[in-house]
Motif scaffolding. Structure first.
Motif, PDB file in Angstrom:
ATOM      1  N   CYS A 125       0.810  -1.234   0.000  1.00  0.00           N
ATOM      2  CA  CYS A 125       0.000   0.000   0.000  1.00  0.00           C
ATOM      3  C   CYS A 125       0.836   1.274   0.000  1.00  0.00           C
ATOM      4  CB  CYS A 125      -0.949   0.004   1.200  1.00  0.00           C
ATOM      5  SG  CYS A 125      -2.084  -1.400   1.237  1.00  0.00           S
ATOM      6  N   GLN A 126       2.036   1.230   0.600  1.00  0.00           N
ATOM      7  CA  GLN A 126       2.899   2.419   0.654  1.00  0.00           C
ATOM      8  C   GLN A 126       4.342   2.038   0.292  1.00  0.00           C
ATOM      9  OE1 GLN A 126       2.261   5.045   4.146  1.00  0.00           O
ATOM     10  NE2 GLN A 126       0.727   3.545   4.816  1.00  0.00           N
ATOM     11  N   PRO A 127       4.556   1.521  -0.901  1.00  0.00           N
ATOM     12  CA  PRO A 127       5.885   1.022  -1.265  1.00  0.00           C
ATOM     13  C   PRO A 127       6.986   2.080  -1.245  1.00  0.00           C
ATOM     14  CG  PRO A 127       4.454   1.153  -3.197  1.00  0.00           C
ATOM     15  CD  PRO A 127       3.587   1.374  -2.007  1.00  0.00           C
ATOM     16  N   LEU A 128       6.644   3.330  -1.559  1.00  0.00           N
ATOM     17  CA  LEU A 128       7.655   4.383  -1.602  1.00  0.00           C
ATOM     18  C   LEU A 128       8.161   4.759  -0.206  1.00  0.00           C
ATOM     19  CD1 LEU A 128       6.101   6.747  -4.314  1.00  0.00           C
ATOM     20  CD2 LEU A 128       7.859   4.988  -4.617  1.00  0.00           C
ATOM     21  N   HIS A 129       7.345   4.496   0.815  1.00  0.00           N
ATOM     22  CA  HIS A 129       7.726   4.843   2.191  1.00  0.00           C
ATOM     23  C   HIS A 129       8.126   3.606   3.004  1.00  0.00           C
ATOM     24  CE1 HIS A 129       6.214   8.904   1.541  1.00  0.00           C
ATOM     25  NE2 HIS A 129       5.117   8.374   1.031  1.00  0.00           N
ATOM     26  N   TYR A 130       8.219   2.454   2.323  1.00  0.00           N
ATOM     27  CA  TYR A 130       8.453   1.189   3.036  1.00  0.00           C
ATOM     28  C   TYR A 130       9.749   1.217   3.853  1.00  0.00           C
ATOM     29  CZ  TYR A 130       9.251  -3.785   3.833  1.00  0.00           C
ATOM     30  OH  TYR A 130       9.497  -4.998   4.418  1.00  0.00           O
ATOM     31  N   VAL A 131      10.838   1.644   3.236  1.00  0.00           N
ATOM     32  CA  VAL A 131      12.142   1.635   3.907  1.00  0.00           C
ATOM     33  C   VAL A 131      12.145   2.553   5.126  1.00  0.00           C
ATOM     34  CG1 VAL A 131      14.602   2.117   3.638  1.00  0.00           C
ATOM     35  CG2 VAL A 131      13.332   1.075   1.761  1.00  0.00           C
ATOM     36  N   THR A 132      11.414   3.665   5.019  1.00  0.00           N
ATOM     37  CA  THR A 132      11.357   4.620   6.138  1.00  0.00           C
ATOM     38  C   THR A 132      10.497   4.105   7.283  1.00  0.00           C
ATOM     39  OG1 THR A 132      11.545   6.428   4.538  1.00  0.00           O
ATOM     40  CG2 THR A 132      10.821   6.996   6.770  1.00  0.00           C
ATOM     41  N   ILE A 133       9.329   3.539   6.945  1.00  0.00           N
ATOM     42  CA  ILE A 133       8.382   3.091   7.974  1.00  0.00           C
ATOM     43  C   ILE A 133       8.864   1.814   8.647  1.00  0.00           C
ATOM     44  CG2 ILE A 133       6.025   2.305   8.392  1.00  0.00           C
ATOM     45  CD1 ILE A 133       5.143   4.095   6.070  1.00  0.00           C
ATOM     46  N   ILE A 134       9.256   0.812   7.854  1.00  0.00           N
ATOM     47  CA  ILE A 134       9.708  -0.474   8.407  1.00  0.00           C
ATOM     48  C   ILE A 134      11.241  -0.478   8.419  1.00  0.00           C
ATOM     49  CG2 ILE A 134       9.458  -2.984   8.299  1.00  0.00           C
ATOM     50  CD1 ILE A 134       6.836  -1.654   8.645  1.00  0.00           C
ATOM     51  N   SER A 135      11.804   0.371   9.250  1.00  0.00           N
ATOM     52  CA  SER A 135      13.272   0.428   9.370  1.00  0.00           C
ATOM     53  C   SER A 135      13.767  -0.676  10.301  1.00  0.00           C
ATOM     54  CB  SER A 135      13.690   1.790   9.922  1.00  0.00           C
ATOM     55  OG  SER A 135      13.184   1.965  11.236  1.00  0.00           O
ATOM     56  N   SER A 136      15.074  -0.849  10.315  1.00  0.00           N
ATOM     57  CA  SER A 136      15.675  -1.866  11.193  1.00  0.00           C
ATOM     58  C   SER A 136      15.356  -1.571  12.657  1.00  0.00           C
ATOM     59  CB  SER A 136      17.190  -1.899  10.976  1.00  0.00           C
ATOM     60  OG  SER A 136      17.794  -2.807  11.865  1.00  0.00           O
ATOM     61  N   ARG A 137      15.406  -0.298  13.017  1.00  0.00           N
ATOM     62  CA  ARG A 137      15.111   0.091  14.404  1.00  0.00           C
ATOM     63  C   ARG A 137      13.675  -0.237  14.776  1.00  0.00           C
ATOM     64  NH1 ARG A 137      15.604   6.266  16.862  1.00  0.00           N
ATOM     65  NH2 ARG A 137      14.928   5.733  18.994  1.00  0.00           N
ATOM     66  N   VAL A 138      12.731   0.049  13.861  1.00  0.00           N
ATOM     67  CA  VAL A 138      11.322  -0.250  14.113  1.00  0.00           C
ATOM     68  C   VAL A 138      11.106  -1.752  14.266  1.00  0.00           C
ATOM     69  CG1 VAL A 138       9.009  -0.224  13.071  1.00  0.00           C
ATOM     70  CG2 VAL A 138      10.448   1.824  13.001  1.00  0.00           C
ATOM     71  N   CYS A 139      11.786  -2.537  13.431  1.00  0.00           N
ATOM     72  CA  CYS A 139      11.675  -4.001  13.513  1.00  0.00           C
ATOM     73  C   CYS A 139      12.087  -4.509  14.887  1.00  0.00           C
ATOM     74  CB  CYS A 139      12.531  -4.661  12.432  1.00  0.00           C
ATOM     75  SG  CYS A 139      11.914  -4.447  10.757  1.00  0.00           S
ATOM     76  N   TRP A 140      13.227  -4.037  15.370  1.00  0.00           N
ATOM     77  CA  TRP A 140      13.716  -4.480  16.686  1.00  0.00           C
ATOM     78  C   TRP A 140      12.795  -4.002  17.800  1.00  0.00           C
ATOM     79  CZ3 TRP A 140      16.640  -8.351  17.702  1.00  0.00           C
ATOM     80  CH2 TRP A 140      17.621  -8.752  16.788  1.00  0.00           C
ATOM     81  N   GLN A 141      12.244  -2.803  17.667  1.00  0.00           N
ATOM     82  CA  GLN A 141      11.319  -2.300  18.687  1.00  0.00           C
ATOM     83  C   GLN A 141      10.042  -3.144  18.730  1.00  0.00           C
ATOM     84  OE1 GLN A 141      10.887   1.792  17.435  1.00  0.00           O
ATOM     85  NE2 GLN A 141      12.495   2.531  18.822  1.00  0.00           N
TER      86      GLN A 141
END
Length: 319
Positions: A125-141
């Motif tokens: 749904c938001q491929p252009l913002h994917y890297v920003t939204i699902i960052s490595s930091r967010v994944c670990w959190q």
């Protein structure tokens, strides 16, 4: 919990009381457990060694495989031992620890399925913002918060289950110390405990299923707007494995826990075998056989291993 409570021993009645069925069942469940370990360790190893799989989706998948190993190991070794043993007693503390561990890992798995659904939602749904939204930091959190919240939920549910008085006979009509069959042995009023446990099951199971449902509603809306049939097929294909895993886990979990205690029948054991023993074995196959990226990474690793083996076999005679 008083000191006398900790001296209690329970007896697990197991899957069957038929002596003729126990050996074949032991061999079957031993095979399932070995395949579970090999399959999930294989998924973890493949993701680790394949740069093409170093994405948030497969980061969550490695934790999913790890949790499958953990909660299968909480149940299967004890179940296998009981199938070959006449003494099926389990101490109060061991039973409580098994219940706590299994509940913790099962809740984490529900959270992981929700995270993977959210990941697919953002990717489609938001491929252009994917890297920003699902960052490595967010994944670990997300991973850390799921482990912590699951531990707190499991601790409260276990305390509500084992704080009461057990009058005996302490025969658990199950093959492991799950919350529902243990509660049946309590001789005091369990209404308040059942309400607390039901609330936490609702928060975790229903709450995560709502995240999954809303994510897939958004995905379906976006996919149906795609002009190309090929694009629609590709988008649905990326979600197929995840949807199968969700159906297997949530279907059996809803059947087992979200029904009145009076309605629990023998089918409970079948549902428990499905989500505690069979599902952890099936998940690696679901994600590998239906996933082109995993199959491509597996083929690449296999080719690399074969080339290295062939090179070593050619070099060795000269040495």
């Amino acid at each position: 919990m008083g000191g006398n409570q900790t001296q209690i021993e329970f007896i697990l009645l197991g899957i069957t009381d038929s002596p003729h069925a126990q050996t074949p069942l032991f061999l079957l469940f031993l095979l399932i457990y070995v395949v579970t370990l090999v399959g999930n360790l294989g998924i973890i190893t493949l993701v680790r060694v394949s740069p093409s799989l170093h994405t948030p989706m497969y980061f969550f998948l490695t934790h999913f495989a790890f949790i499958d190993i953990c909660y299968s190991t909480v149940v299967s070794p004890r179940m296998l031992a009981d199938l070959l043993s006449e003494d099926k007693t389990i101490s109060f503390s061991e039973c409580m620890m098994q219940s706590q561990s299994f509940t913790h890992f099962a809740i984490v798995e529900c959270h992981l399925l929700a995270m993977m659904a959210y990941d697919r939602h953002i990717a489609i749904c938001q491929p252009l913002h994917y890297v920003t939204i699902i960052s490595s930091r967010v994944c670990w959190q997300l991973i850390a918060s799921s482990y912590i919240f699951a531990f707190l939920s499991a601790t409260i549910c276990t305390w509500c289950t084992f704080r009461s008085s057990f009058c005996g006979p302490n025969h658990i009509d199950h093959f492991f110390c799950d919350v529902v069959p243990v509660l049946k042995l309590v001789c005091s009023n369990t209404h308040s405990s059942e309400m607390v446990i039901f609330a936490f099951v609702t928060i975790n199971v229903v709450g995560t299923s709502m995240v999954i449902l809303l994510s897939y509603i958004s995905i379906i809306r976006i996919v149906l707007r795609m002009c190309s049939a090929q694009s629609r097929a590709r988008a649905f294909h990326t979600c197929a494995s995840h949807l199968i895993a969700i159906t297997l886990l949530y279907g059996s979990a809803f059947f087992m826990y979200l029904q009145p205690p009076s309605s629990h029948k023998r089918l409970d054991k079948l549902a428990s075998i499905l989500y505690a023993v069979v599902n952890p074995m099936l998940n690696p196959f679901i994600y590998s056989l239906r996933n082109k990226e995993v199959k491509a990474a597996l083929a690449k690793c296999g080719k690399k291993f074969f080339n290295r083996w062939q090179h070593n076999s050619v070099v060795s005679p000269r040495a």
